[in-house]
Write a protein that holds these residues in place. Structure first.
Motif: not given
Length: 142
Positions: A4-16, A23-38
């Motif tokens: 899942t991707v967290t965020g708000k849809s355009s109809s919710s009012g709290g959008n960009n 496009a905020s990824l789950p913290p464990e996914t970001v941790e995995y990707l950074k570990a792979w990269m480094m």
């Protein structure tokens, strides 16, 4: 891991402004990707192959576009500053050692050192190293 991707849809009012989801990824996914990269096997060339991308997507649950965008952004924001700092630190150590008349194995204080000190990108230095290797390895036997 969650896909899942967290965020708000355009109809919710709290959008960009563009109406797209954050496009905020789950913290464990970001941790995995950074570990792979480094990781030692990827830090010099953080560009996953098609096979590695498939594996990362299977293990994290993210889509190809998310993966591609994450790597584009994080090579600039996360990887490059760390690798450049590490290179500058290496060359500072080599320069200090050279002043004292000591050589540091694996570090040349030739043409690459001034480029690194001047802020040349790590990927450019990496390219130069590969170019030098390809020139010397293609040389005719003496």
């Amino acid at each position: 891991m969650s896909s899942t991707v967290t965020g708000k849809s355009s109809s919710s009012g709290g959008n960009n402004k563009s109406g797209r989801k954050s496009a905020s990824l789950p913290p464990e996914t970001v941790e995995y990707l950074k570990a792979w990269m480094m990781s030692p096997e990827h830090v010099a060339h953080p560009y996953p192959t098609e096979q590695e991308k498939a594996q990362i997507m299977a293990e994290t649950g993210i889509e190809l576009k998310q993966l591609t965008n994450w790597f584009v952004n994080n090579r600039k924001r996360f990887w490059k500053p760390r690798v450049e700092a590490k290179l500058q630190q290496k060359y500072a150590v080599a320069a200090a050692a050279q002043v004292q008349g000591v050589t540091v194995p694996g570090i040349s204080t030739g043409s690459a050192a001034p480029a690194a000190a001047a802020g040349s990108s790590a990927s450019h230095l990496h390219h130069q190293q590969h170019h030098r290797l390809s020139i010397t390895s293609n040389a005719p036997p003496a």
